[in-house]
Design a protein around this motif. Structure first.
Motif, PDB file in Angstrom:
ATOM      1  N   SER A 274       0.947  -1.200   0.308  1.00 24.42           N
ATOM      2  CA  SER A 274       0.081   0.055   0.003  1.00 24.42           C
ATOM      3  C   SER A 274       0.928   1.203   0.104  1.00 24.42           C
ATOM      4  O   SER A 274       0.523   2.256  -0.311  1.00 24.42           O
ATOM      5  CB  SER A 274      -0.998  -0.053   1.201  1.00 24.42           C
ATOM      6  OG  SER A 274      -0.322   0.115   2.630  1.00 24.42           O
ATOM      7  N   THR A 275       2.097   1.257   0.542  1.00 23.30           N
ATOM      8  CA  THR A 275       3.010   2.296   0.433  1.00 23.30           C
ATOM      9  C   THR A 275       4.032   2.192  -0.592  1.00 23.30           C
ATOM     10  O   THR A 275       4.961   3.201  -0.778  1.00 23.30           O
ATOM     11  CB  THR A 275       3.656   2.517   1.949  1.00 23.30           C
ATOM     12  OG1 THR A 275       4.549   1.290   2.022  1.00 23.30           O
ATOM     13  CG2 THR A 275       2.653   2.522   2.908  1.00 23.30           C
ATOM     14  N   SER A 276       3.850   1.169  -1.405  1.00 22.20           N
ATOM     15  CA  SER A 276       5.004   1.038  -2.234  1.00 22.20           C
ATOM     16  C   SER A 276       4.594   0.542  -3.805  1.00 22.20           C
ATOM     17  O   SER A 276       5.219   0.025  -4.699  1.00 22.20           O
ATOM     18  CB  SER A 276       6.243   0.151  -1.886  1.00 22.20           C
ATOM     19  OG  SER A 276       5.465  -1.232  -1.809  1.00 22.20           O
ATOM     20  N   LYS A 277       3.350   0.754  -3.874  1.00 15.29           N
ATOM     21  CA  LYS A 277       2.455   0.379  -5.237  1.00 15.29           C
ATOM     22  C   LYS A 277       3.050   0.867  -6.461  1.00 15.29           C
ATOM     23  O   LYS A 277       3.275   0.068  -7.395  1.00 15.29           O
ATOM     24  CB  LYS A 277       1.022   0.474  -5.139  1.00 15.29           C
ATOM     25  CG  LYS A 277       0.137   0.105  -6.345  1.00 15.29           C
ATOM     26  CD  LYS A 277      -1.116   0.667  -5.954  1.00 15.29           C
ATOM     27  CE  LYS A 277      -2.051   0.062  -7.386  1.00 15.29           C
ATOM     28  NZ  LYS A 277      -3.450   0.496  -7.110  1.00 15.29           N
ATOM     29  N   PHE A 278       3.544   2.006  -6.505  1.00 16.94           N
ATOM     30  CA  PHE A 278       4.121   2.608  -7.508  1.00 16.94           C
ATOM     31  C   PHE A 278       5.409   2.526  -7.792  1.00 16.94           C
ATOM     32  O   PHE A 278       6.076   3.408  -8.658  1.00 16.94           O
ATOM     33  CB  PHE A 278       3.331   3.989  -7.610  1.00 16.94           C
ATOM     34  CG  PHE A 278       1.938   4.234  -7.629  1.00 16.94           C
ATOM     35  CD1 PHE A 278       1.318   3.574  -9.031  1.00 16.94           C
ATOM     36  CD2 PHE A 278       1.248   4.596  -6.670  1.00 16.94           C
ATOM     37  CE1 PHE A 278      -0.248   3.566  -8.801  1.00 16.94           C
ATOM     38  CE2 PHE A 278      -0.097   4.578  -6.776  1.00 16.94           C
ATOM     39  CZ  PHE A 278      -0.841   4.057  -7.663  1.00 16.94           C
ATOM     40  N   ILE A 279       6.104   2.057  -7.140  1.00 19.23           N
ATOM     41  CA  ILE A 279       7.732   1.887  -7.205  1.00 19.23           C
ATOM     42  C   ILE A 279       7.794   0.597  -8.130  1.00 19.23           C
ATOM     43  O   ILE A 279       6.954  -0.182  -8.362  1.00 19.23           O
ATOM     44  CB  ILE A 279       8.520   1.827  -6.103  1.00 19.23           C
ATOM     45  CG1 ILE A 279       8.176   0.537  -5.260  1.00 19.23           C
ATOM     46  CG2 ILE A 279       8.214   2.866  -4.965  1.00 19.23           C
ATOM     47  CD1 ILE A 279       9.247   0.135  -4.170  1.00 19.23           C
TER      48      ILE A 279
END
Length: 293
Positions: A274-279
């Motif tokens: 949820s805190t790294s979805k777009f990495i």
């Protein structure tokens, strides 16, 4: 489809990144490629081919055609579970068997083997770099690499539909550097479910393919590909395949940096996701591996 061509000299100029990317794609999507400007002297390549062909003409051809296999094929029988080839093996390191190979090539083949080692070391460093590993990772993983050269002729065959030159297989080892015939085809690689013919060598090109241990160490990122040799009605094909393999005592395993996290609870992964979805996904897996190790 065009087989990838890697020009080694372009790794030292403004095309370095483009060439590294091409090499990575060749290893990952194809498992084989042509190599140009590789540093092995063309005179040495021509010399070893000429000497092997001379030895075949003088000492191997007659015995081959007098063999039981050749006689069975001449009678029109299907010949299975054997290969339509005659060959000998030179082991260069760790223990050379120089005195077991034909006298005609005893000086030239060891010299060629030394050049092959330099080239294989370079390729190993480039593959390691492309995989994000230390430059010498593959060489260290191979733990005193073993090097051998299989010298083969696939004799002219009157009934190529009844026998295989060399049955389909992947190579067991690491990096295979192939010096092959200038005129006679026969080598085929399995690409996308179809057998793809590899044309005879042009100029000073060398053909390279990857073995099973590269696939294991790269955690499946790089591929070893099934290949075979079909015999030819019109000529005898030459093959000088140098094998740069792990040493006998090497313990082979996927590079830890390339493996997925071994185990984790899915809820914990979702919380991190949820805190790294777009990495980048690979970076997320690497971080996950550190968190849940």
């Amino acid at each position: 489809m065009e087989i990838p061509v890697i020009k080694m000299d372009e790794l030292h100029g403004e095309k370095r990144l483009e060439t590294l990317s091409l090499l990575h794609d060749a290893c990952a999507q194809w498992g084989f490629f042509w190599l140009e400007n590789h540093g092995i002297e063309e005179d040495l390549m021509h010399k070893i081919k000429g000497l092997v062909n001379k030895h075949y003409d003088q000492s191997m051809e007659k015995n081959f055609y007098n063999s039981e296999m050749a006689n069975n094929l001449g009678a029109g029988n299907v010949v299975s579970n054997v290969d339509w080839e005659c060959s000998f093996m030179y082991r260069h390191q760790p223990e050379p068997n120089t005195h077991d190979i034909p006298e005609l090539v005893r000086t030239t083949i060891p010299k060629y083997a030394e050049e092959v080692i330099k080239l294989a070391d370079q390729l190993g460093e480039l593959m390691s770099e492309n995989l994000g590993l230390e430059k010498d990772y593959l060489k260290k993983a191979f733990f005193n690499p073993s090097v051998g050269i299989k010298v083969a002729k696939y004799p002219r065959c009157s009934h190529p539909e009844l026998v295989m030159g060399l049955r389909g297989h992947t190579d067991a080892g690491g990096i295979i550097i192939l010096l092959q015939d200038d005129l006679v085809p026969g080598l085929e690689f399995l690409k996308d479910g179809r057998w793809m013919p590899i044309p005879p060598t042009q100029g000073n090109r060398i053909f390279v393919n990857l073995g099973d241990q590269i696939e294991v160490i790269s955690n499946g990122i790089y591929k070893s590909i099934c290949h075979q040799v079909v015999p030819n009605k019109n000529g005898s094909r030459l093959s000088i395949a140098a094998f740069y393999n792990p040493g006998p005592d090497a313990i082979v395993f996927p590079a830890p940096k390339l493996t997925y996290p071994s185990q984790y609870r899915f809820k914990d992964y979702l919380d991190f996701y949820s805190t790294s979805k777009f990495i980048d996904k690979v970076s997320r897996f690497q971080t996950t591996k550190m968190i849940f190790k």
